[in-house]
Design a protein around this motif. Structure first.
Motif, PDB file in Angstrom:
ATOM      1  N   THR A  84       0.839  -1.200   0.000  1.00  0.00           N
ATOM      2  CA  THR A  84       0.000   0.000   0.000  1.00  0.00           C
ATOM      3  C   THR A  84       0.874   1.249   0.000  1.00  0.00           C
ATOM      4  O   THR A  84       0.654   2.194  -0.778  1.00  0.00           O
ATOM      5  N   HIS A  85       1.870   1.257   0.871  1.00  0.00           N
ATOM      6  CA  HIS A  85       2.832   2.366   0.919  1.00  0.00           C
ATOM      7  C   HIS A  85       3.525   2.560  -0.430  1.00  0.00           C
ATOM      8  O   HIS A  85       3.639   3.680  -0.943  1.00  0.00           O
ATOM      9  N   ALA A  86       3.973   1.454  -1.033  1.00  0.00           N
ATOM     10  CA  ALA A  86       4.760   1.550  -2.260  1.00  0.00           C
ATOM     11  C   ALA A  86       3.913   1.906  -3.473  1.00  0.00           C
ATOM     12  O   ALA A  86       4.377   2.602  -4.385  1.00  0.00           O
ATOM     13  N   CYS A  87       2.674   1.435  -3.506  1.00  0.00           N
ATOM     14  CA  CYS A  87       1.819   1.706  -4.658  1.00  0.00           C
ATOM     15  C   CYS A  87       1.561   3.196  -4.846  1.00  0.00           C
ATOM     16  O   CYS A  87       1.345   3.652  -5.977  1.00  0.00           O
ATOM     17  N   VAL A  88       1.582   3.955  -3.761  1.00  0.00           N
ATOM     18  CA  VAL A  88       1.386   5.401  -3.881  1.00  0.00           C
ATOM     19  C   VAL A  88       2.460   5.997  -4.782  1.00  0.00           C
ATOM     20  O   VAL A  88       2.200   6.915  -5.571  1.00  0.00           O
ATOM     21  N   GLY A  89       3.671   5.451  -4.707  1.00  0.00           N
ATOM     22  CA  GLY A  89       4.746   5.939  -5.561  1.00  0.00           C
ATOM     23  C   GLY A  89       4.430   5.779  -7.032  1.00  0.00           C
ATOM     24  O   GLY A  89       4.703   6.675  -7.846  1.00  0.00           O
ATOM     25  N   ALA A  90       3.842   4.640  -7.399  1.00  0.00           N
ATOM     26  CA  ALA A  90       3.481   4.416  -8.799  1.00  0.00           C
ATOM     27  C   ALA A  90       2.273   5.258  -9.204  1.00  0.00           C
ATOM     28  O   ALA A  90       2.215   5.784 -10.322  1.00  0.00           O
ATOM     29  N   LEU A  91       1.307   5.401  -8.319  1.00  0.00           N
ATOM     30  CA  LEU A  91       0.096   6.158  -8.649  1.00  0.00           C
ATOM     31  C   LEU A  91       0.377   7.649  -8.864  1.00  0.00           C
ATOM     32  O   LEU A  91      -0.442   8.349  -9.471  1.00  0.00           O
ATOM     33  N   ARG A  92       1.524   8.127  -8.396  1.00  0.00           N
ATOM     34  CA  ARG A  92       1.861   9.529  -8.638  1.00  0.00           C
ATOM     35  C   ARG A  92       1.982   9.833 -10.131  1.00  0.00           C
ATOM     36  O   ARG A  92       1.864  11.000 -10.541  1.00  0.00           O
ATOM     37  N   SER A  93       2.216   8.809 -10.929  1.00  0.00           N
ATOM     38  CA  SER A  93       2.315   9.052 -12.369  1.00  0.00           C
ATOM     39  C   SER A  93       0.939   9.225 -13.010  1.00  0.00           C
ATOM     40  O   SER A  93       0.841   9.528 -14.194  1.00  0.00           O
ATOM     41  N   GLU A  94      -0.121   9.030 -12.236  1.00  0.00           N
ATOM     42  CA  GLU A  94      -1.499   9.241 -12.713  1.00  0.00           C
ATOM     43  C   GLU A  94      -2.225  10.063 -11.662  1.00  0.00           C
ATOM     44  O   GLU A  94      -3.014   9.531 -10.868  1.00  0.00           O
ATOM     45  N   PRO A  95      -1.981  11.375 -11.611  1.00  0.00           N
ATOM     46  CA  PRO A  95      -2.456  12.222 -10.503  1.00  0.00           C
ATOM     47  C   PRO A  95      -3.960  12.143 -10.245  1.00  0.00           C
ATOM     48  O   PRO A  95      -4.393  12.145  -9.093  1.00  0.00           O
ATOM     49  N   ALA A  96      -4.773  12.071 -11.296  1.00  0.00           N
ATOM     50  CA  ALA A  96      -6.224  12.033 -11.088  1.00  0.00           C
ATOM     51  C   ALA A  96      -6.636  10.759 -10.356  1.00  0.00           C
ATOM     52  O   ALA A  96      -7.518  10.775  -9.490  1.00  0.00           O
ATOM     53  N   LEU A  97      -5.986   9.667 -10.696  1.00  0.00           N
ATOM     54  CA  LEU A  97      -6.286   8.392 -10.045  1.00  0.00           C
ATOM     55  C   LEU A  97      -5.823   8.413  -8.594  1.00  0.00           C
ATOM     56  O   LEU A  97      -6.539   7.949  -7.692  1.00  0.00           O
ATOM     57  N   LEU A  98      -4.651   8.955  -8.362  1.00  0.00           N
ATOM     58  CA  LEU A  98      -4.149   9.043  -6.993  1.00  0.00           C
ATOM     59  C   LEU A  98      -5.056   9.927  -6.138  1.00  0.00           C
ATOM     60  O   LEU A  98      -5.367   9.583  -4.996  1.00  0.00           O
ATOM     61  N   GLU A  99      -5.502  11.041  -6.685  1.00  0.00           N
ATOM     62  CA  GLU A  99      -6.384  11.939  -5.939  1.00  0.00           C
ATOM     63  C   GLU A  99      -7.675  11.234  -5.525  1.00  0.00           C
ATOM     64  O   GLU A  99      -8.210  11.473  -4.440  1.00  0.00           O
ATOM     65  N   LYS A 100      -8.152  10.357  -6.394  1.00  0.00           N
ATOM     66  CA  LYS A 100      -9.390   9.637  -6.104  1.00  0.00           C
ATOM     67  C   LYS A 100      -9.204   8.616  -4.981  1.00  0.00           C
ATOM     68  O   LYS A 100     -10.074   8.470  -4.108  1.00  0.00           O
ATOM     69  N   TRP A 101      -8.078   7.938  -4.972  1.00  0.00           N
ATOM     70  CA  TRP A 101      -7.857   6.859  -4.018  1.00  0.00           C
ATOM     71  C   TRP A 101      -7.213   7.304  -2.716  1.00  0.00           C
ATOM     72  O   TRP A 101      -7.396   6.665  -1.672  1.00  0.00           O
ATOM     73  N   LEU A 102      -6.444   8.394  -2.752  1.00  0.00           N
ATOM     74  CA  LEU A 102      -5.611   8.736  -1.599  1.00  0.00           C
ATOM     75  C   LEU A 102      -6.388   8.940  -0.298  1.00  0.00           C
ATOM     76  O   LEU A 102      -5.924   8.497   0.763  1.00  0.00           O
ATOM     77  N   PRO A 103      -7.565   9.582  -0.314  1.00  0.00           N
ATOM     78  CA  PRO A 103      -8.279   9.733   0.964  1.00  0.00           C
ATOM     79  C   PRO A 103      -8.590   8.404   1.646  1.00  0.00           C
ATOM     80  O   PRO A 103      -8.553   8.315   2.876  1.00  0.00           O
ATOM     81  N   LYS A 104      -8.886   7.376   0.866  1.00  0.00           N
ATOM     82  CA  LYS A 104      -9.169   6.059   1.453  1.00  0.00           C
ATOM     83  C   LYS A 104      -7.880   5.364   1.899  1.00  0.00           C
ATOM     84  O   LYS A 104      -7.877   4.617   2.884  1.00  0.00           O
ATOM     85  N   ILE A 105      -6.790   5.611   1.173  1.00  0.00           N
ATOM     86  CA  ILE A 105      -5.513   4.996   1.533  1.00  0.00           C
ATOM     87  C   ILE A 105      -5.001   5.559   2.845  1.00  0.00           C
ATOM     88  O   ILE A 105      -4.474   4.835   3.699  1.00  0.00           O
ATOM     89  N   GLN A 106      -5.150   6.863   3.028  1.00  0.00           N
ATOM     90  CA  GLN A 106      -4.502   7.539   4.147  1.00  0.00           C
ATOM     91  C   GLN A 106      -5.255   7.449   5.466  1.00  0.00           C
ATOM     92  O   GLN A 106      -4.760   7.941   6.483  1.00  0.00           O
ATOM     93  N   THR A 107      -6.407   6.817   5.499  1.00  0.00           N
ATOM     94  CA  THR A 107      -7.084   6.665   6.788  1.00  0.00           C
ATOM     95  C   THR A 107      -6.278   5.724   7.672  1.00  0.00           C
ATOM     96  O   THR A 107      -5.483   4.914   7.197  1.00  0.00           O
ATOM     97  N   ARG A 108      -6.482   5.815   8.947  1.00  0.00           N
ATOM     98  CA  ARG A 108      -5.821   4.905   9.898  1.00  0.00           C
ATOM     99  C   ARG A 108      -6.793   3.810  10.337  1.00  0.00           C
ATOM    100  O   ARG A 108      -6.648   3.250  11.430  1.00  0.00           O
ATOM    101  N   THR A 109      -7.762   3.509   9.471  1.00  0.00           N
ATOM    102  CA  THR A 109      -8.786   2.509   9.788  1.00  0.00           C
ATOM    103  C   THR A 109      -8.606   1.282   8.915  1.00  0.00           C
ATOM    104  O   THR A 109      -8.561   1.381   7.682  1.00  0.00           O
TER     105      THR A 109
END
Length: 546
Positions: free
Chosen positions: A138-163
């Motif tokens: 999960t941590h590492a995939c964020v690095g790859a998703l940076r190459s597709e900013p719109a996709l990262l923006e969509k997923w990041l709020p769910k990734i960054q929760t502590r739940t």
């Protein structure tokens, strides 16, 4: 007078290892954290959490009760579910709660977010290593998703929760998500360019058909996968895609789990063989640029392999030191027996170097974006450090096991589990030869930067040991026709020079001792064969504070 039965022999037994502050008792780690300016009190609380007897027992339970695959229900309907023991879920909840899956990206740790996360990863893997697979991915995939900013923006709020939310639901209905990856195929393995899985364009998405031979953590909410982008004009090249478990209409995606791997270790974590039957996915990065897109993810994962292997070395050594301090043989504690002290102190010296080297590499990665020299260090040293640390850990874990004698070889104690786990990080994200060849590639693509990095390492290491002659041999070998054949010599020697330099930068009193026993004189063979003189007690006490 005792009867001599089993229960009468309860004396001279080392107590169970647990309820330990794994951070504060680890002086090499605590010193590294202090150098990075981290919150030592918060990390101590994390060390107590993962060192609690209850947490350590979760690791046992999660591995004694491995995941089970349910491909379909009793009526023949596809399920493609993997069921985990509650102990696994408890560990996932704990590590996500500590933010190890996302804290390096959310700005919560200042001034050194990657270093702070690395400390927590190092601590968490000591409690249990298998559940760290989806955490790392999960941590590492964020690095790859940076190459597709719109996709990262969509997923990041769910990734960054502590739940931690393990429910089998579409990702947008969940309170938190994890990401996995599927790169290798049966016919290609490491050679991902030989992949035959294909992606066919369908408007704003693709549909992928094919397979993956290893897809770890199959209950993640989405996976980064590689496939050949097929167009009407033909094959457009290997491309990276994000494939969610559920399609946008809420139906289950066409991801068919075939079976779970029966692995040597890593029993708590599920790794599966999988087929895609027109599975819905979105492109990440440019078509044909799949390898370039995932390279940041790969580098982050390799860093985690080195961090986690150092953590595995530490927990094994801690168990050994704890035992020999509490067990007597021939009217003297094992920890006071000269031969045992030589072994334990030599392992502690290796751990000193592992920790200093890993956290020096993390610092380089942390500053790479704005410091070209640190970027060059990270580029050249990441595969070399992974090679050295991950390949030395199994030997250190084995020697720790042997310190407990026959008891260490039984499944009643955790050393057997640690030993089975210890080879994995050397294989994951590139085995030894792949790492050695990647060092050659990095040096070949950026020769001036590589030469500058080596020169700076030698200048630093020279404060403890004259590394110049070895460095000259490395440069000559690199320029010779034997470079590929001697790739492991180049990789290991580079990493050991870097370890000496890292110890010097850390102000370690053991830099010269490490250099002389690993690079000078007789070649290093077995732990305990080196003469460490009067450093033995200090090294053992730093590995596990008495």
């Amino acid at each position: 007078m005792t009867s001599g039965f089993l229960e009468d022999a309860s004396f001279n037994q080392s107590p169970a290892f647990g309820d330990v502050d794994l951070f504060t008792a680890d002086r090499p780690l605590a010193d590294a954290a202090a150098r990075a300016g981290l919150d030592l009190a918060a990390l101590s609380a994390c060390g107590r959490d993962y060192g609690a007897a209850e947490t350590l027992d979760l690791g046992r339970l999660a591995n004694e009760n491995p995941p089970r695959l349910r491909t379909m229900d009793g009526k023949g309907n596809r399920l493609d579910l993997v069921e985990f023991h509650p102990a696994y879920h408890a560990l996932m909840r704990k590590s996500i709660g500590h933010g190890i899956h996302a804290s390096a990206h959310d700005g919560s740790d200042r001034p050194a977010p990657m270093s702070a996360r690395a400390v927590r990863l190092y601590l968490a893997t000591q409690a249990e290593s298998g559940h760290m697979c989806p955490i790392t991915m999960t941590h590492a995939c964020v690095g790859a998703l940076r190459s597709e900013p719109a996709l990262l923006e969509k997923w990041l709020p769910k990734i960054q929760t502590r739940t931690y939310d393990p429910r089998a639901l579409p990702w947008w209905e969940k309170n938190g998500v994890t990401l996995g990856m599927g790169m290798t195929e049966r016919q290609g393995g490491t050679d991902v360019r030989a992949n035959i899985t294909s992606a066919t364009a369908h408007g704003d998405h693709v549909e992928i058909s094919g397979h993956k031979w290893f897809m770890s953590a199959p209950m993640c909410d989405a996976f980064l996968v590689l496939a050949q982008a097929a167009k009407e004009t033909g094959n457009d090249g290997l491309t990276c895609y994000l494939m969610p478990r559920y399609r946008p209409d809420g139906s289950q995606n066409a991801i068919r789990f075939q079976r779970l791997k029966d692995k040597l270790g890593n029993k708590s974590n599920a790794s599966c063989e999988v087929e895609f039957h027109g599975a819905w996915a979105e492109r990440v990065g440019a078509e044909g640029a799949g390898v370039r897109t995932i390279i940041e993810m790969v580098n982050l994962t390799r860093l985690d392999c080195a961090i986690a292997s150092a953590g595995q070395s530490r927990i094994a050594l801690s168990q050994a030191v704890h035992h020999i301090r509490n067990r007597s043989v021939f009217q003297r504690r094992l920890a006071d027996q000269p031969a045992m002290r030589a072994v334990a102190a030599d392992m502690a010296l290796e751990l000193e170097a592992q920790v200093a080297l890993v956290f020096r590499l993390i610092r380089a990665a942390e500053h790479a974006a704005h410091d070209p020299r640190e970027a060059a260090y990270a580029r050249l040293l990441t595969p070399a450090v992974k090679f050295l640390v991950c390949k030395s850990t199994p030997q250190l874990v084995y020697e720790s096991l042997e310190c407990l004698g026959g008891n260490g070889y039984t499944e009643d104690l955790p050393l057997a589990r640690y030993f089975r786990e210890s080879p994995l990080n050397a294989i994951w994200e590139g085995s030894g030869n792949v790492m050695a060849l990647d060092v050659l590639r990095a040096a070949g693509r950026h020769p001036e930067a590589a030469t500058d990095t080596l020169s700076r390492l030698v200048r630093t290491a020279d404060q403890a040991f004259k590394a110049g002659p070895l460095a000259q041999a490395l440069e000559q070998t690199l320029k010779s026709g034997a470079a590929e054949r001697r790739a492991r010599f180049l990789c290991e020697s580079l990493a050991k020079i870097a370890a000496v330099a890292a110890l010097v930068e850390a102000g370690s009193p053991f830099a010269t001792l490490y250099a002389e026993t690993r690079l000078g004189g007789s070649p290093f063979a077995q732990f305990g064969s080196a003469d460490l003189g009067d450093s033995e007690t200090a090294l053992m006490d730093r590995a596990l504070a008495a």
